[in-house]
Design a protein around this motif. Structure first.
Motif, PDB file in Angstrom:
ATOM      1  N   VAL A   1     -13.378   5.619 -51.001  1.00 52.66           N
ATOM      2  CA  VAL A   1     -14.249   6.374 -50.083  1.00 52.66           C
ATOM      3  C   VAL A   1     -14.248   5.722 -48.697  1.00 52.66           C
ATOM      4  O   VAL A   1     -14.281   6.411 -47.668  1.00 52.66           O
ATOM      5  N   THR A   2     -14.182   4.378 -48.676  1.00 54.54           N
ATOM      6  CA  THR A   2     -14.200   3.659 -47.391  1.00 54.54           C
ATOM      7  C   THR A   2     -13.123   4.199 -46.446  1.00 54.54           C
ATOM      8  O   THR A   2     -13.388   4.488 -45.276  1.00 54.54           O
ATOM      9  N   GLY A   3     -11.910   4.325 -46.963  1.00 54.18           N
ATOM     10  CA  GLY A   3     -10.809   4.807 -46.120  1.00 54.18           C
ATOM     11  C   GLY A   3     -11.092   6.200 -45.589  1.00 54.18           C
ATOM     12  O   GLY A   3     -10.830   6.509 -44.428  1.00 54.18           O
ATOM     13  N   ARG A   4     -11.652   7.047 -46.437  1.00 53.49           N
ATOM     14  CA  ARG A   4     -11.921   8.431 -46.001  1.00 53.49           C
ATOM     15  C   ARG A   4     -13.035   8.472 -44.955  1.00 53.49           C
ATOM     16  O   ARG A   4     -12.991   9.263 -44.014  1.00 53.49           O
ATOM     17  N   LEU A   5     -14.051   7.610 -45.122  1.00 49.68           N
ATOM     18  CA  LEU A   5     -15.154   7.615 -44.148  1.00 49.68           C
ATOM     19  C   LEU A   5     -14.679   7.121 -42.778  1.00 49.68           C
ATOM     20  O   LEU A   5     -15.033   7.688 -41.746  1.00 49.68           O
ATOM     21  N   TYR A   6     -13.882   6.056 -42.784  1.00 45.86           N
ATOM     22  CA  TYR A   6     -13.353   5.566 -41.499  1.00 45.86           C
ATOM     23  C   TYR A   6     -12.494   6.656 -40.840  1.00 45.86           C
ATOM     24  O   TYR A   6     -12.670   6.979 -39.659  1.00 45.86           O
ATOM     25  N   ALA A   7     -11.543   7.173 -41.616  1.00 44.47           N
ATOM     26  CA  ALA A   7     -10.630   8.174 -41.042  1.00 44.47           C
ATOM     27  C   ALA A   7     -11.403   9.408 -40.592  1.00 44.47           C
ATOM     28  O   ALA A   7     -11.062  10.035 -39.589  1.00 44.47           O
TER      29      ALA A   7
ATOM     30  N   MET B   1     -14.058   9.487 -39.077  1.00 44.91           N
ATOM     31  CA  MET B   1     -14.604   9.290 -37.719  1.00 44.91           C
ATOM     32  C   MET B   1     -13.484   9.087 -36.698  1.00 44.91           C
ATOM     33  O   MET B   1     -13.765   8.766 -35.543  1.00 44.91           O
ATOM     34  N   GLY B   2     -12.239   9.152 -37.148  1.00 48.30           N
ATOM     35  CA  GLY B   2     -11.124   8.929 -36.221  1.00 48.30           C
ATOM     36  C   GLY B   2     -10.683   7.479 -36.143  1.00 48.30           C
ATOM     37  O   GLY B   2      -9.926   7.101 -35.256  1.00 48.30           O
ATOM     38  N   TYR B   3     -11.140   6.638 -37.091  1.00 49.06           N
ATOM     39  CA  TYR B   3     -10.685   5.251 -37.158  1.00 49.06           C
ATOM     40  C   TYR B   3      -9.475   5.155 -38.078  1.00 49.06           C
ATOM     41  O   TYR B   3      -9.491   5.704 -39.183  1.00 49.06           O
ATOM     42  N   THR B   4      -8.454   4.407 -37.654  1.00 48.60           N
ATOM     43  CA  THR B   4      -7.224   4.365 -38.442  1.00 48.60           C
ATOM     44  C   THR B   4      -6.727   2.943 -38.761  1.00 48.60           C
ATOM     45  O   THR B   4      -5.745   2.791 -39.464  1.00 48.60           O
ATOM     46  N   THR B   5      -7.408   1.906 -38.249  1.00 44.01           N
ATOM     47  CA  THR B   5      -7.021   0.518 -38.563  1.00 44.01           C
ATOM     48  C   THR B   5      -8.288  -0.334 -38.713  1.00 44.01           C
ATOM     49  O   THR B   5      -9.178  -0.249 -37.862  1.00 44.01           O
ATOM     50  N   VAL B   6      -8.355  -1.131 -39.793  1.00 44.53           N
ATOM     51  CA  VAL B   6      -9.564  -1.935 -40.044  1.00 44.53           C
ATOM     52  C   VAL B   6      -9.159  -3.336 -40.517  1.00 44.53           C
ATOM     53  O   VAL B   6      -8.291  -3.495 -41.377  1.00 44.53           O
ATOM     54  N   LEU B   7      -9.820  -4.342 -39.927  1.00 46.79           N
ATOM     55  CA  LEU B   7      -9.599  -5.728 -40.322  1.00 46.79           C
ATOM     56  C   LEU B   7     -10.777  -6.206 -41.161  1.00 46.79           C
ATOM     57  O   LEU B   7     -11.924  -6.153 -40.710  1.00 46.79           O
ATOM     58  N   ASP B   8     -10.503  -6.695 -42.371  1.00 50.10           N
ATOM     59  CA  ASP B   8     -11.545  -7.368 -43.148  1.00 50.10           C
ATOM     60  C   ASP B   8     -11.570  -8.819 -42.677  1.00 50.10           C
ATOM     61  O   ASP B   8     -10.545  -9.501 -42.659  1.00 50.10           O
ATOM     62  N   ALA B   9     -12.781  -9.295 -42.331  1.00 45.06           N
ATOM     63  CA  ALA B   9     -12.864 -10.555 -41.578  1.00 45.06           C
ATOM     64  C   ALA B   9     -13.113 -11.788 -42.427  1.00 45.06           C
ATOM     65  O   ALA B   9     -13.241 -12.871 -41.861  1.00 45.06           O
TER      66      ALA B   9
END
Ligand code: ZN
Length: 536
Positions: free
Chosen positions: A86-92, A94-102
């Motif tokens: 679900v995380t990937g779908r929620l980011y995408a 909103m138009g977000y396509t790259t995420v760094l886990d810190a």
């Protein structure tokens, strides 16, 4: 080689100096390509007249993988943490396509990769925790700099990490040994006799020498404690011109006395003055929003402190050699002074930093709020009246202890595109991300303009990932799998012999079992290894 023409959109592409000009974009094989030199019929045309076009969003600091999230899902189902799918779908969405886990403990990297492999639609990468790692601390103590570089390079390769993360440098280890908080950055770490300053400077230098695309990513000592702005200022000065990224800087900008929580005030303006003068530093904001959130941190002393303060159950996992991650639920309330100030301080940072290329939007998901709050934060930045309407309901002392009420700046769309796309790509050293010039990955977000910026950024009209349309007319469509980014810095295997010996003597896992095999990354389709060791 299907050719797609995105026609006549109003383009915001800060990296290429395009600020709201009407442009055509040509897309082929997942990339933006130069317009054909001779008249060419595209295979597909989409008319974007009247719509706002930006590169896909990039989050430089989030927590979307690893054991801590699973503990939170078990202990606090009411926190509703999304599953990776679900995380990937929620980011995408909103138009977000790259995420760094810190923050991933090196020994937990395998688990994190499985989570990331189950996260669709976005590209991803993670940072490994190294600033309380026993072997790292012993190399720093013994001034074995070449071995330190070699070990970090090997550890990044073995875990398929993207960069190094410093969480409460030396402070977690000090607390584990002494049950006391570490002092200032020149205090001694129990059991090691070195200082946070040494850890910070040596690790920032090692990241630079290894040519990592992203510099040392620092969560300073004393997160959340009144008076901690002095620690943050000392850390900035200690770096003396070296590149470094400061994580969730809002949480590290407080005046007042550590002994008296009610004395808390904003010292963000003082820190920002220092930050503005040190061009090699970047930061993400770590804004908080009112409502429920979830504390998820490798800063064990902090998690323990919050648990005592709130009486909430705490789960914390520690790994051999390095801290793990703890979690506990949080609720930010307008009528609490500290929460009101935290909200104001995040906005002070975003509104007072002169150069939007040096600050990125983040909520330190899920610590300050869910990443789903980004559209609302964009609305706060772009609409002064909305911001003031929230400000007037805050705890009354906030007015005396923050300058936010005096700030009239409103962000432009170009500045939003900078702090959510162009700047994060540059901070991460991802040359093909965060812009729309030829050669860029065709990660594109298309929004219908609206004065309600919350609505506009929450629901893009179209989103493209690697040239594939994944949101069409606000509806999900298609299933593209993102890529994993990791680095492959070179190292001298001789420098590793003492580590192998050390691990055989003290570790429970054979050194080679740290390493991820290629087949273990299968879920991530085509991982991209970025070369490091570029002369910096
Ligand atoms: Zn974080």
């Amino acid at each position: 080689m299907s050719l797609l023409l995105l026609k006549s959109g109003t383009v915001h592409d800060p990296a290429n100096g395009i600020d709201g000009a009407v442009r055509d974009l040509w897309v082929q094989e997942g990339k933006i390509v130069a317009p054909p030199e001779v008249p060419t019929d595209p295979d597909q045309v989409l008319d974007l007249s009247g719509l706002v076009v930006m590169p896909g969003g990039i989050d430089v600091h989030s927590h979307i993988a690893g054991l801590g999230l699973n503990h939170a899902r078990l202990l606090y189902p009411s926190a509703n943490l999304p599953l990776p799918s679900v995380t990937g779908r929620l980011y995408a969405g909103m138009g977000y396509t790259t995420v760094l886990d810190a923050a991933i403990a090196p020994l937990a990297a395998r688990h994190a990769h499985f989570d990331l492999a189950a996260t669709p639609l976005i590209d991803k990468a993670f940072l490994i925790l190294v600033a309380n790692h026993h072997y790292v601390l012993s190399l720093i103590r013994e001034k074995r700099k070449e071995e330190l570089k070699g070990f970090l390079a090997w550890l990044l390769q073995a875990t398929r990490g993207f960069g190094i993360k410093l969480v409460n440098p030396g402070g977690t280890e000090h607390w584990q040994q002494s049950r006391a908080d570490i002092g200032e950055i020149d205090a001694s770490v129990a059991g090691f006799g070195i200082t946070p300053r040494q850890i910070i400077v040596e690790l920032a230098a090692a990241a630079e020498h290894l040519g990592l695309p992203h510099p040392a990513h620092i969560h300073c000592n004393h997160l959340g404690v009144p008076g901690n702005w002095e620690t943050t200022a000392a850390t900035m000065k200690a770096l003396s011109g070296r590149r470094a990224h400061f994580a969730h800087i809002q949480f590290h900008s407080y005046g007042g006395s550590p002994a008296d929580p009610a004395s808390i005030e904003s010292r963000a303006p003082d820190l920002i003055e220092l930050f503005n003068r040190q061009p090699a530093l970047t930061a993400d904001v770590g804004h908080v929003q009112f409502g429920p959130a979830l504390g998820l941190t490798a800063d064990t002393p902090l998690a323990h402190y919050l648990s005592r303060l709130t009486g909430r159950r705490l789960s914390t996992s520690s790994f051999e050699l390095e801290a793990g991650c703890g979690c506990l639920p949080l609720t930010y309330k307008k009528n609490k002074l500290i929460h009101s100030l935290q909200w104001a301080i995040g906005l002070e940072w975003l509104l007072l930093v002169k150069d939007p290329w040096r600050i990125a939007l983040s909520t330190d998901h899920p610590n300050g709020a869910s990443f789903a709050a980004y559209p609302d934060i964009i609305h706060l930045l772009m609409d002064r009246d909305y911001r003031k309407s929230v400000w007037k309901d805050l705890h009354p002392l906030t007015r005396e202890r923050s300058v936010l009420g005096q700030l009239d700046r409103q962000y432009t769309l170009q500045e939003i595109a900078t702090i959510t796309r162009a700047a994060p790509a540059r901070m991460l050293g991802l040359a093909n991300k965060g812009h729309l010039g030829p050669g860029a990955d065709a990660d594109i977000a298309v929004y219908a303009p609206s004065s309600d910026r919350r609505k506009m950024f929450a629901l893009p009209r179209h989103v493209f990932k690697s040239g594939q349309m994944i949101i069409e007319r606000e509806e999900p469509r298609g299933d593209v799998w993102g890529t994993l980014f990791h680095v492959t810095p070179l190292f001298d295997s001789h420098a590793l012999a003492p580590w192998r010996e050390w691990q055989r003597s003290f570790g429970t896992i054979a050194p080679d079992r740290y390493a991820m095999a290629d087949e273990e990354l299968r879920g991530n389709r085509t991982p991209v290894a970025l070369a490091a060791n570029h002369p910096s």
